[in-house]
Design an enzyme around this catalytic site. Structure first.
Site, mmCIF file in Angstrom:
data_model
loop_
_atom_site.group_PDB
_atom_site.id
_atom_site.type_symbol
_atom_site.label_atom_id
_atom_site.label_comp_id
_atom_site.label_asym_id
_atom_site.label_seq_id
_atom_site.Cartn_x
_atom_site.Cartn_y
_atom_site.Cartn_z
ATOM 1 N N ARG A 191 -10.875 10.945 -1.046
ATOM 2 C CA ARG A 191 -10.263 10.013 -0.474
ATOM 3 C C ARG A 191 -11.541 9.017 -1.322
ATOM 4 O O ARG A 191 -11.388 7.474 -1.906
ATOM 5 C CB ARG A 191 -10.901 9.735 0.938
ATOM 6 C CG ARG A 191 -10.108 10.613 1.501
ATOM 7 C CD ARG A 191 -9.676 10.176 2.802
ATOM 8 N NE ARG A 191 -10.180 9.202 3.347
ATOM 9 C CZ ARG A 191 -10.486 8.657 4.750
ATOM 10 N NH1 ARG A 191 -11.217 8.658 4.855
ATOM 11 N NH2 ARG A 191 -9.961 7.228 4.716
ATOM 12 N N ARG A 219 -8.870 -3.884 9.970
ATOM 13 C CA ARG A 219 -6.784 -4.155 9.484
ATOM 14 C C ARG A 219 -6.236 -2.867 10.013
ATOM 15 O O ARG A 219 -7.240 -1.719 10.082
ATOM 16 C CB ARG A 219 -6.732 -3.947 7.984
ATOM 17 C CG ARG A 219 -5.443 -3.785 8.110
ATOM 18 C CD ARG A 219 -5.263 -3.987 6.809
ATOM 19 N NE ARG A 219 -3.899 -3.956 5.923
ATOM 20 C CZ ARG A 219 -2.585 -2.666 5.852
ATOM 21 N NH1 ARG A 219 -3.124 -1.478 6.572
ATOM 22 N NH2 ARG A 219 -1.470 -3.207 6.137
ATOM 23 N N TYR A 272 -8.695 5.882 -2.958
ATOM 24 C CA TYR A 272 -9.005 4.221 -2.765
ATOM 25 C C TYR A 272 -9.792 3.354 -3.331
ATOM 26 O O TYR A 272 -8.726 2.327 -3.808
ATOM 27 C CB TYR A 272 -9.995 3.910 -1.537
ATOM 28 C CG TYR A 272 -9.518 5.058 -0.509
ATOM 29 C CD1 TYR A 272 -9.781 6.148 0.330
ATOM 30 C CD2 TYR A 272 -8.927 3.657 1.154
ATOM 31 C CE1 TYR A 272 -8.877 7.393 1.105
ATOM 32 C CE2 TYR A 272 -8.152 4.787 2.372
ATOM 33 C CZ TYR A 272 -8.134 6.149 2.230
ATOM 34 O OH TYR A 272 -7.705 6.765 3.153
ATOM 35 N N HIS A 323 -0.131 3.141 5.167
ATOM 36 C CA HIS A 323 -0.798 2.035 5.256
ATOM 37 C C HIS A 323 -0.235 0.841 5.157
ATOM 38 O O HIS A 323 -1.070 -0.239 4.953
ATOM 39 C CB HIS A 323 -2.378 2.105 5.696
ATOM 40 C CG HIS A 323 -3.286 3.603 6.003
ATOM 41 N ND1 HIS A 323 -3.236 3.396 7.735
ATOM 42 C CD2 HIS A 323 -3.220 4.879 5.690
ATOM 43 C CE1 HIS A 323 -3.696 4.702 7.584
ATOM 44 N NE2 HIS A 323 -3.771 5.407 6.958
ATOM 45 N N ARG A 366 1.070 -1.150 0.200
ATOM 46 C CA ARG A 366 -0.171 0.239 -0.043
ATOM 47 C C ARG A 366 1.000 1.107 0.357
ATOM 48 O O ARG A 366 1.717 1.348 0.855
ATOM 49 C CB ARG A 366 -0.982 -0.061 1.224
ATOM 50 C CG ARG A 366 -2.289 -1.252 1.177
ATOM 51 C CD ARG A 366 -2.159 -1.191 3.110
ATOM 52 N NE ARG A 366 -3.785 -1.872 2.864
ATOM 53 C CZ ARG A 366 -3.722 -3.414 3.153
ATOM 54 N NH1 ARG A 366 -2.606 -4.038 2.564
ATOM 55 N NH2 ARG A 366 -4.874 -4.210 3.217
ATOM 56 N N ARG A 392 -2.481 -2.049 -6.790
ATOM 57 C CA ARG A 392 -1.767 -2.971 -6.017
ATOM 58 C C ARG A 392 -2.352 -4.362 -6.019
ATOM 59 O O ARG A 392 -2.057 -4.904 -6.295
ATOM 60 C CB ARG A 392 -2.258 -2.275 -4.453
ATOM 61 C CG ARG A 392 -1.864 -2.639 -3.468
ATOM 62 C CD ARG A 392 -2.046 -2.382 -1.823
ATOM 63 N NE ARG A 392 -4.051 -2.272 -1.709
ATOM 64 C CZ ARG A 392 -3.889 -3.415 -0.893
ATOM 65 N NH1 ARG A 392 -3.360 -3.937 -0.218
ATOM 66 N NH2 ARG A 392 -5.183 -3.720 -0.668
ATOM 67 N N ASN A 403 -8.947 6.649 10.737
ATOM 68 C CA ASN A 403 -8.131 6.573 12.380
ATOM 69 C C ASN A 403 -7.848 6.497 13.143
ATOM 70 O O ASN A 403 -8.999 7.151 13.987
ATOM 71 C CB ASN A 403 -6.850 7.842 11.924
ATOM 72 C CG ASN A 403 -6.354 7.780 10.484
ATOM 73 O OD1 ASN A 403 -5.775 6.638 10.078
ATOM 74 N ND2 ASN A 403 -6.023 9.081 9.382
ATOM 75 N N PHE A 438 -3.135 14.994 -0.541
ATOM 76 C CA PHE A 438 -2.326 13.910 0.271
ATOM 77 C C PHE A 438 -0.889 13.878 -0.336
ATOM 78 O O PHE A 438 -0.554 13.504 0.186
ATOM 79 C CB PHE A 438 -3.661 13.029 0.107
ATOM 80 C CG PHE A 438 -3.181 12.100 0.714
ATOM 81 C CD1 PHE A 438 -3.683 12.082 1.636
ATOM 82 C CD2 PHE A 438 -3.030 10.885 0.214
ATOM 83 C CE1 PHE A 438 -3.272 10.931 2.964
ATOM 84 C CE2 PHE A 438 -2.910 9.670 0.825
ATOM 85 C CZ PHE A 438 -2.957 9.675 1.823
HETATM 86 FE FE1 HDD Z 1 -6.385 6.817 3.135
HETATM 87 C C1 HDD Z 1 -5.366 3.528 2.955
HETATM 88 C C2 HDD Z 1 -7.199 6.232 6.869
HETATM 89 C C3 HDD Z 1 -6.771 10.246 3.957
HETATM 90 C C4 HDD Z 1 -5.673 8.053 0.341
HETATM 91 N N1 HDD Z 1 -6.267 5.489 4.676
HETATM 92 C C5 HDD Z 1 -5.569 4.365 4.358
HETATM 93 C C6 HDD Z 1 -6.262 3.394 5.065
HETATM 94 C C7 HDD Z 1 -6.422 4.336 6.504
HETATM 95 C C8 HDD Z 1 -6.794 5.244 5.593
HETATM 96 C C9 HDD Z 1 -6.547 3.256 7.849
HETATM 97 C C10 HDD Z 1 -5.365 1.591 5.047
HETATM 98 C C11 HDD Z 1 -6.926 0.893 4.511
HETATM 99 C C12 HDD Z 1 -6.222 -0.610 4.350
HETATM 100 O O1 HDD Z 1 -5.638 -1.281 5.795
HETATM 101 O O2 HDD Z 1 -5.892 -1.332 3.584
HETATM 102 N N2 HDD Z 1 -6.677 8.125 5.390
HETATM 103 C C13 HDD Z 1 -7.086 7.510 6.087
HETATM 104 C C14 HDD Z 1 -7.808 8.634 7.237
HETATM 105 C C15 HDD Z 1 -7.584 9.721 6.556
HETATM 106 C C16 HDD Z 1 -7.169 9.394 5.251
HETATM 107 C C17 HDD Z 1 -8.336 8.318 8.377
HETATM 108 C C18 HDD Z 1 -7.808 10.899 6.840
HETATM 109 C C19 HDD Z 1 -9.629 11.270 7.575
HETATM 110 N N3 HDD Z 1 -5.995 8.611 2.716
HETATM 111 C C20 HDD Z 1 -6.641 10.150 2.865
HETATM 112 C C21 HDD Z 1 -6.740 10.873 1.848
HETATM 113 C C22 HDD Z 1 -6.444 9.694 0.560
HETATM 114 C C23 HDD Z 1 -5.659 8.607 0.987
HETATM 115 C C24 HDD Z 1 -6.746 12.908 2.182
HETATM 116 C C25 HDD Z 1 -6.060 10.446 -1.033
HETATM 117 C C26 HDD Z 1 -6.790 11.803 -1.423
HETATM 118 N N4 HDD Z 1 -5.648 5.653 1.646
HETATM 119 C C27 HDD Z 1 -5.323 6.263 -0.064
HETATM 120 C C28 HDD Z 1 -5.114 5.251 -0.269
HETATM 121 C C29 HDD Z 1 -4.883 4.228 0.642
HETATM 122 C C30 HDD Z 1 -5.749 4.919 2.198
HETATM 123 C C31 HDD Z 1 -3.834 6.525 -1.037
HETATM 124 C C32 HDD Z 1 -3.833 3.279 0.704
HETATM 125 C C33 HDD Z 1 -4.117 1.761 0.328
HETATM 126 C C34 HDD Z 1 -5.293 1.914 -0.103
HETATM 127 O O3 HDD Z 1 -5.727 2.969 0.492
HETATM 128 O O4 HDD Z 1 -5.920 1.419 0.257
HETATM 129 O O5 HDD Z 1 -6.421 5.195 -0.824
#
Ligand code: HDD
EC number: 1.11.1.6
Length: 691
Positions: free
Chosen positions: A355, A109, A359, A72, A69, A366, A145, A158
């Protein structure tokens, strides 16, 4: 359709493979008669290309890895179920929030954000708390989170904040750490990070366990009821064990001694039947009241103090089953903030909006294509029928000739569902506005809640924030960046904080600027000092022993701790047994070389003159006790055990030390009470303790 706690497990069972009593085969099902030598021309000759078993085995190995990822990457997960306490029909029509007798399966997770897949669990970082509810109406993913706010207000930033915190691009250092120039450079130039920075520098960023941290949906969501009425809602997870943290020195040492500390803790707790539990809390805000609240609900760098809008606890999440296969489940699970069910909806929070795209998009790389929702851990228990087709790794075999809508060849199927039939209809929010990249003025205050958070902390917690900033900025090489963080961020939050950090990192004390008035002066709910401290359930206590130990006292305490839900682990120089004072053998759980005080919540030194004399001469035992003392942990000493304390220069009357003077029962009670408190911050001399 009706579902229950077992629905997802039964669904996953379709893909499980058990090799017990079976022959080894190739992927094509051909039985293999030899797998240790490749096929070769002569016993000392070259390998032959026709060895299909060798080629397949090697090809499969060569391609085992998938991209981690992008954030995370490091995580651990568990199965469980969610049960609502009472119908929430007044607020939402979401089916899984109606019937208290229904158990909805979930997969949760937990993760760190910045580190790679193999990084240490205890890094200072935000923890992910992602929950997939497999509801009868399809999957609902609450991707949260353990911190209720975020670094930035708009998701377009981000990539910037993540680039800044990840290892620097030229030499890929440091791993799983924000203590470096590029992160603090970004922070110093982006004041909206101020509130989140306070949280990440606090003890919240080094949790004792995934089982002892809160979770937050962060954004404002909507609940929509059957009448179409929308209310704003903020989601919380409240751990039943309370919120507890490590101390920084412990976190750093654990990263070496047991980088899997949190993963192991979660796994072992579930294996032992100590199922982690969290209540789902909601803060409900009537749309009409939103403007009066004094908090911009669309700004993810702000929270709504619980004292202003109480958190109603509406149900409970229980994690009761470990995954069967890490890769298949924990690695391949794909959460998506866009996965919502009827009765829950989005708001215009620009972080959330970004978001909703990210996601879905990230899984293509991935998980190698668009069919990732068919991977067993991701597929809903609700039926799936649509005209999506083809793409890499397609599993479903659609039988209809009609792969379009509308159609007559397929009898018009699959059919559209009205909202009465469970069809999802987006909340018809009224919108008007010009296209613009201008941020609303209501997002302009970056410091009032950062200051409120700092003010809400107890004195030790505040000191930890200062210490953390001294550490993090202390690692920043460019002095100008250190100065800018102090001047542009910290000085606008709290003058004392800024001055103390400035002194620690060698920059001039700044001129403090009073932050804007916050919606509340302080919020007691933000301090971990006010968390539950009413039990010792699931805590681990170490007993230091050697030959000659008083086994009676040891067994009595062990029984009492067990009765209260904690575990006593016996630690000696070597594995096997030690011989107690009465001559009987005492089984050892851990040898001193394989463990350390940082892996326990408290330490017990039983009596037995010979045992204690041995411990007094043992550097490992002395270090163990001194380190536990330095980390503010409860220490119990019975009879001669007190001599070990004295020889280490520890005052037996110091806070959090229970001594056996008034009999075994009184001692056990005093020790248990000391463990309940988790840490004894009122110890005065920890700084001078050599450990
Ligand atoms: Fe995110 C993963 C939580 C903002 C883009 N995020 C990811 C995961 C968590 C969060 C818990 C891991 C999920 C897992 O266990 O597979 N993220 C947050 C929280 C945010 C946040 C609580 C703010 C409130 N995230 C955020 C923003 C973006 C992302 C603003 C993009 C615009 N996040 C991602 C991602 C990930 C991710 C790149 C990486 C792996 C995945 O999504 O599946 O899309």
């Amino acid at each position: 359709m009706s579902i229950d706690e077992r629905s997802k497990d039964q669904d996953l069972a379709r893909n499980r493979s058990d090799a017990t009593g079976q022959y080894l085969t190739t992927d094509q099902g051909i039985r293999v008669e030899h797998t240790d030598d490749s096929l070769r021309a002569g016993t000392r000759g070259p390998t032959l290309l026709e060895d299909f078993h060798f080629r397949e085995k090697m090809m499969r190995f060569d391609h085992e890895r998938i991209p981690e990822r992008v954030v995370h990457a490091r995580g651990a997960a568990a199965h469980g179920y969610f049960q609502v306490y009472a119908s929430q029909a007044k607020y939402t029509k979401a089916a899984f929030l109606q019937d208290p007798s229904q158990k909805t399966p979930v997969f949760v997770r937990f993760s760190t954000v910045a580190g790679s897949r193999g990084s240490a669990d205890t890094a200072r970082d935000v923890r992910g708390f992602a929950v997939k509810f497999y509801t009868q109406e399809g999957n609902f993913d609450l991707v949260g989170n353990n911190i209720p706010v975020f670094f930035i207000q708009d998701g377009i930033k981000f990539p910037d904040v993540i680039h800044a915190v990840k290892p620097e691009p030229h030499h890929e250092m440091p791993q799983a750490a924000s203590a470096h120039d590029s992160f603090w450079d970004f922070v110093s130039l982006v004041p909206e990070t101020a509130h989140m920075i306070m949280w990440v520098m606090s003890d919240r960023a080094i949790p004792r366990s995934y089982r002892m941290m809160e979770g937050f949906g962060v954004h404002t969501f909507r609940f929509v009821n059957d009448q179409g009425v929308s209310r704003f809602v903020k989601f919380h997870w409240k751990p039943l064990l309370g919120v507890h943290s490590l101390v920084w020195d412990e976190s750093q040492k654990l990263a070496g001694k047991d980088p899997d500390y949190h993963r192991r803790d979660l796994w072992e707790a579930i294996e032992q039947g100590d199922f982690p539990e969290y209540e789902l809390g909601v803060q409900i805000i009537e749309e009409a009241d939103a403007a009066k609240l004094g908090v911009e609900l669309l700004d993810a760098t702000k929270l709504v103090p619980e004292e202003l809008v109480p958190v109603q606890r509406i149900g409970k999440l229980t994690l009761n089953r470990n995954p069967t296969n890490y890769f298949s489940e924990t690695e391949q699970v794909a959460y998506c903030t866009a996965n919502i069910v009827p009765g829950i909806d989005f708001t215009d929070d620009p972080l959330m909006q970004a978001r909703l795209f990210s996601y879905l998009d990230t899984q293509i790389t991935r998980l190698g294509g668009p069919n990732f929702a068919e991977i067993p851990i991701n597929r809903p228990v609700a039926p799936v029928h649509n005209h999506q087709q083809d793409g890499f790794h397609r599993q479903t075999i659609n039988t209809s000739r009609a792969n379009y809508h509308p159609n007559s060849l397929g009898g018009g199927c699959p059919m559209l569902a009205s909202t009465r039939q469970g069809g999802f209809a987006h909340f018809p929010e009224k919108l008007a506005g010009e296209k613009t990249r201008v941020r609303s003025q209501s997002f302009a205050d970056h410091f009032s809640q950062a200051a409120m958070f700092f003010r809400s902390l107890s004195a030790p917690e505040q000191q930890h924030v200062i210490d953390a900033l001294r550490f993090e900025l202390g690692k920043v090489e460019v002095k100008e960046i250190r100065k800018r963080v102090v001047d542009e961020i910290l000085a606008k939050i709290d003058g004392t904080l800024a001055a103390q950090v400035a002194q620690g990192v060698g920059v001039p004390a700044p001129k403090a600027v009073a932050p804007p008035k916050s919606v509340a002066d302080s919020s007691p709910a933000l301090s971990m000092e006010n968390t539950k401290k009413d039990s010792i359930k699931t805590r681990r206590i170490a007993a230091l022993v050697a030959d000659g130990v008083d086994a009676t006292a040891l067994q009595a305490l062990r029984a009492e701790l067990k009765r209260q839900g904690a575990q006593l682990k016996i630690i000696a120089k070597h594995l096997g047994t030690v011989t107690a004072a009465g001559g009987q053998p005492v089984e050892v759980d851990k040898s001193a070389v394989t463990t350390a005080s940082i892996e326990y919540d408290a330490v017990f030194v039983p009596g037995g003159a010979v045992s204690v004399e041995t411990l007094k001469r043992d550097g490992d035992a002395r270090h163990f006790i001194l380190e536990a003392y330095r980390h503010y942990k409860a220490i119990g000493v019975s009879k001669e055990g007190v001599d070990l304390l004295k020889s280490c220069g520890i005052d037996a009357a110091a806070p959090g030390i229970a001594t056996d003077t008034g009999g075994a029962d009184a001692f056990a009670t005093a020790f248990v009470d000391a463990i309940k408190k988790h840490r004894h911050w009122d110890r005065k001399d920890t700084e001078s303790t050599p450990a």
